[in-house]
Design a protein around this motif. Sequence first.
Motif, PDB file in Angstrom:
ATOM      1  N   THR A 123       0.975  -1.147  -0.173  1.00 52.93           N
ATOM      2  CA  THR A 123       0.158   0.013   0.029  1.00 52.93           C
ATOM      3  C   THR A 123       0.956   1.125   0.017  1.00 52.93           C
ATOM      4  OG1 THR A 123       0.078   0.176   2.396  1.00 52.93           O
ATOM      5  CG2 THR A 123      -1.755  -1.350   1.286  1.00 52.93           C
ATOM      6  N   ALA A 124       0.292   2.575  -0.024  1.00 51.18           N
ATOM      7  CA  ALA A 124       1.040   3.912  -0.022  1.00 51.18           C
ATOM      8  C   ALA A 124       1.556   3.757   1.301  1.00 51.18           C
ATOM      9  CB  ALA A 124      -0.051   4.836  -0.298  1.00 51.18           C
ATOM     10  N   ALA A 125       0.926   3.476   2.311  1.00 46.99           N
ATOM     11  CA  ALA A 125       1.477   3.539   3.700  1.00 46.99           C
ATOM     12  C   ALA A 125       2.791   2.599   3.837  1.00 46.99           C
ATOM     13  CB  ALA A 125       0.351   3.105   4.775  1.00 46.99           C
ATOM     14  N   ASP A 126       2.935   1.423   3.351  1.00 47.23           N
ATOM     15  CA  ASP A 126       4.034   0.534   3.155  1.00 47.23           C
ATOM     16  C   ASP A 126       5.082   1.257   2.237  1.00 47.23           C
ATOM     17  OD1 ASP A 126       2.640  -1.504   4.545  1.00 47.23           O
ATOM     18  OD2 ASP A 126       1.819  -2.259   2.649  1.00 47.23           O
ATOM     19  N   ILE A 127       4.749   2.090   1.276  1.00 44.70           N
ATOM     20  CA  ILE A 127       5.785   2.737   0.386  1.00 44.70           C
ATOM     21  C   ILE A 127       6.243   3.417   1.361  1.00 44.70           C
ATOM     22  CG2 ILE A 127       6.311   3.842  -1.680  1.00 44.70           C
ATOM     23  CD1 ILE A 127       4.031   2.563  -2.925  1.00 44.70           C
ATOM     24  N   GLY A 128       5.689   4.379   2.006  1.00 39.13           N
ATOM     25  CA  GLY A 128       6.112   5.405   3.108  1.00 39.13           C
ATOM     26  C   GLY A 128       7.176   4.777   4.050  1.00 39.13           C
ATOM     27  N   ARG A 129       6.715   3.661   4.574  1.00 41.39           N
ATOM     28  CA  ARG A 129       7.585   3.062   5.625  1.00 41.39           C
ATOM     29  C   ARG A 129       8.873   2.709   4.985  1.00 41.39           C
ATOM     30  NH1 ARG A 129       2.804   1.251   8.093  1.00 41.39           N
ATOM     31  NH2 ARG A 129       2.405  -0.440   6.600  1.00 41.39           N
ATOM     32  N   LEU A 130       8.885   2.303   3.737  1.00 40.44           N
ATOM     33  CA  LEU A 130      10.203   1.592   3.143  1.00 40.44           C
ATOM     34  C   LEU A 130      10.945   2.883   2.793  1.00 40.44           C
ATOM     35  CD1 LEU A 130      11.569  -0.701   1.492  1.00 40.44           C
ATOM     36  CD2 LEU A 130      10.131  -0.036  -0.593  1.00 40.44           C
ATOM     37  N   ALA A 131      10.566   4.062   2.238  1.00 39.87           N
ATOM     38  CA  ALA A 131      11.324   5.242   1.849  1.00 39.87           C
ATOM     39  C   ALA A 131      11.624   6.058   3.053  1.00 39.87           C
ATOM     40  CB  ALA A 131      10.656   5.936   0.557  1.00 39.87           C
ATOM     41  N   GLY A 132      10.986   5.966   4.199  1.00 38.32           N
ATOM     42  CA  GLY A 132      11.154   6.636   5.346  1.00 38.32           C
ATOM     43  C   GLY A 132      10.494   8.099   5.133  1.00 38.32           C
ATOM     44  N   ALA A 188       2.041   2.216 -11.629  1.00 37.54           N
ATOM     45  CA  ALA A 188       0.606   2.171 -11.602  1.00 37.54           C
ATOM     46  C   ALA A 188       0.209   1.139 -10.688  1.00 37.54           C
ATOM     47  CB  ALA A 188       0.236   1.650 -13.328  1.00 37.54           C
ATOM     48  N   PRO A 189      -1.107   1.293 -10.184  1.00 42.44           N
ATOM     49  CA  PRO A 189      -1.487   0.387  -9.157  1.00 42.44           C
ATOM     50  C   PRO A 189      -1.693  -1.160  -9.872  1.00 42.44           C
ATOM     51  CG  PRO A 189      -2.888   2.215  -9.026  1.00 42.44           C
ATOM     52  CD  PRO A 189      -1.907   2.477 -10.205  1.00 42.44           C
ATOM     53  N   SER A 247     -10.142   3.223  -3.697  1.00 43.01           N
ATOM     54  CA  SER A 247      -9.888   3.867  -2.465  1.00 43.01           C
ATOM     55  C   SER A 247      -8.514   3.307  -1.810  1.00 43.01           C
ATOM     56  CB  SER A 247     -10.974   3.787  -1.617  1.00 43.01           C
ATOM     57  OG  SER A 247     -11.302   2.252  -1.403  1.00 43.01           O
ATOM     58  N   ARG A 248      -8.058   2.157  -2.097  1.00 40.01           N
ATOM     59  CA  ARG A 248      -7.083   1.538  -1.537  1.00 40.01           C
ATOM     60  C   ARG A 248      -6.083   0.818  -2.568  1.00 40.01           C
ATOM     61  NH1 ARG A 248      -4.978  -2.897   1.455  1.00 40.01           N
ATOM     62  NH2 ARG A 248      -4.059  -2.217   3.390  1.00 40.01           N
ATOM     63  N   PRO A 249      -5.464   1.510  -3.462  1.00 39.27           N
ATOM     64  CA  PRO A 249      -4.405   0.756  -4.408  1.00 39.27           C
ATOM     65  C   PRO A 249      -3.390  -0.050  -3.782  1.00 39.27           C
ATOM     66  CG  PRO A 249      -4.175   3.267  -4.511  1.00 39.27           C
ATOM     67  CD  PRO A 249      -5.358   2.845  -3.396  1.00 39.27           C
ATOM     68  N   MET A 250      -2.861  -1.041  -4.554  1.00 36.00           N
ATOM     69  CA  MET A 250      -2.027  -1.769  -4.379  1.00 36.00           C
ATOM     70  C   MET A 250      -0.606  -1.709  -5.448  1.00 36.00           C
ATOM     71  SD  MET A 250      -2.794  -3.200  -1.172  1.00 36.00           S
ATOM     72  CE  MET A 250      -1.990  -4.412  -0.859  1.00 36.00           C
ATOM     73  N   TYR A 251       0.470  -1.674  -4.941  1.00 36.95           N
ATOM     74  CA  TYR A 251       1.587  -1.444  -5.714  1.00 36.95           C
ATOM     75  C   TYR A 251       2.432  -2.824  -5.870  1.00 36.95           C
ATOM     76  CZ  TYR A 251      -0.275   3.085  -5.730  1.00 36.95           C
ATOM     77  OH  TYR A 251      -1.117   4.164  -5.623  1.00 36.95           O
TER      78      TYR A 251
END
Length: 715
Positions: free
Chosen positions: A10-19, A37-38, A44-48
Amino acid sequence: MSQQASTLVTAADIGRLAGVTRATVSNWRRRHADFPAPAGGTDSRPMYDLGAVREWLAERGQLPEESPRDRLGIVLHSMGSGKSLTTAFLSLLAAGKLDRKRLITLTERPDAELLRWSESATEDVADDLPGVSTGAVHSEYQAEPLRALLQVVASEGPEAATEVLAERLLEQTGATSAYSTPIPLAVLMADLMRDGSDTYPATVLDPASGNGSLLIAASRAGATKLFGQDLHKVQAAQSVVRLRLTSSDAEITVRQGDSLRADAFPELTADAVLCNPPYGVRDWGHDELAYDERWAYGVPPKGEPELAWLQHCLSHLVPGGQAVLLMPPAVAERAGARRIRSQLVRDGALRAVIALPQGSAVPLHVGLHLWVLQRPGGHGPSSETVLFVDATTKTATTSGEGVDLENLRDTVLSAWQQYSTDPDGFEGTPGTAQALPLIDLMDGVVDLTPARHVRAVTSVTSPAQCAQDVHDSRARLRQRADELFRLIKVDGWYPAGEHPREWRTATVADLLRGGALEMPTSTSTHSRRTRAGHSDHRPQRKRQGLPVLTVDDVTHDRSPSGSESSFGDGVALPQLEKGDVLLPEIVRSGTRQVARVVRSDEVRALLGPQMLLFRPDQTRLDPWFLAGFLSTEQNVNAATTGTSIVRIDPRRLRVPLLPLAEQQRYGAAFRYLHAVRSATRRAAEAAEETTLMISTGLTTGAVLPPDREMPKNLP
């Protein structure tokens, strides 16, 4: 190797990964047309796709070096609600068949072969792991998360992997009441089982075992049969894993369930019981258990669940067996519990009540109590007194941050050992410990709060001696104040220009790769870390009983207070050298992370757990420059990981790239600021000591107020 399914994040996971924050990720999606792209999810909750995201971040220099722990966390988050997969991983750790030398080659095997190995490794532990049926979940294993798990075990050990799995399971189950007993407190509770004899209780029960900390402490002290039960499946499973990893020679039995409503060991009588029961749980079964035979001291009121746990523990003891419970302070004085307290005292079941300082355990804002109990009917003589210990003032730090754990341990165990050896001859320590006859406690309220009994006994000091003590204390305060005043006279903090300076930075990971920095770590006997982060199997340093620098020692800038003997033989602590930089690993709420350089009196001491050690090449990095920039608020915030326990990932910390001469200029400034902080703390401690001494002298009649007029316009 077989084709692996894509891992979606998820976008939250990406944020954790990139800090970065989730808002930054959303901004990237809007501004960059080439953002992946998703690959699934919903509008509402895209996955990458994780691989595509990692490639995109790496191309823009936004991908910090990822630790195996980070990798496992990201993969588990991407699994969504895969609780059965996570518990299956716990079963793999519980199996204890993870030869760390062999794990690297295992992770390179084809998917099918790797999955077959995992199934065979766990086939013998299904009955031992509460709530986990390994055979039912092997079909859900995926090679990528399994490889991530094995990489954590290979690089950081199975305990680190267990922490990641348990944290993920607690998030998935929403087990908000789950908690653990801090290791130093668990060791203290286990040590209270020693009554002066050389024999430690063989069979120990913990009916609210949490993650197993109390049973681990009992095993290390000498217990050989360990029984545990916990309401939460996650906690019960984690305790089995941790016990198998740390107490392999003990007989281990842990069950999942409600100990009060569904006791898993109804016929067990243990030599000792350790328990940190859940607090304030009103739905504990009061109505259905009203006529339970365990209530030998009275039916616990609905609002007193702790007294139900207390009697449950006593019911599982052999005659003469002891129990140590961590209790909220209200149990000692609430009116609803008076009758049960009275009966416990009258029957001689209560041995001691010990008041702990705030911050000893969750909830951190409450000063909890330790109750030491004994089931009547043993062969030894019954005691006619109860020991009260007030460890709240002598072991709390002046700043209010943290607890002086070494002093706490010494204060409590010294009083307990003297008392348990000779209860009738125990003289006590004014203001700290006192033994009271049972008859003196049998008043109308039966208040068992230690401060009520201990502080009532005032040490008698002659007026002349008290006045001299006040004089000496004021002299120390003046000295500390003068020291601080001399430091704060330094001026010259001028603007850098119209705009703040900008500089290129490098991550700690970059500095490690370039050889400008090393990070020695604590290791087990299986592995030792080297500069490049690989395993090393050189012989371990022979134990010499060296002092250990703890987290609290570093936080409060004091000499090493720990001891090498308090750590197991399988743990090798790093030895400190001149120029080493220290930073606490755990971020405590409401406190600021402060790094500092090792002092001359700390060289050759050992560094305790939960500390980060940076060893710079001083021809390229100035130690105080490094310490100052590592601990900046923005640096720490960008490098933290975890939710319930927030840790600093040191590889993500950033340091400016400046010439050595300029580093030394900044380093001198950071060293000066550290001296100001230390002088301020010492002055505050001296002020507290002086005001307390004068106040005590006034209230006890030992000294008189001064004849001269007090300063006007006081705040």
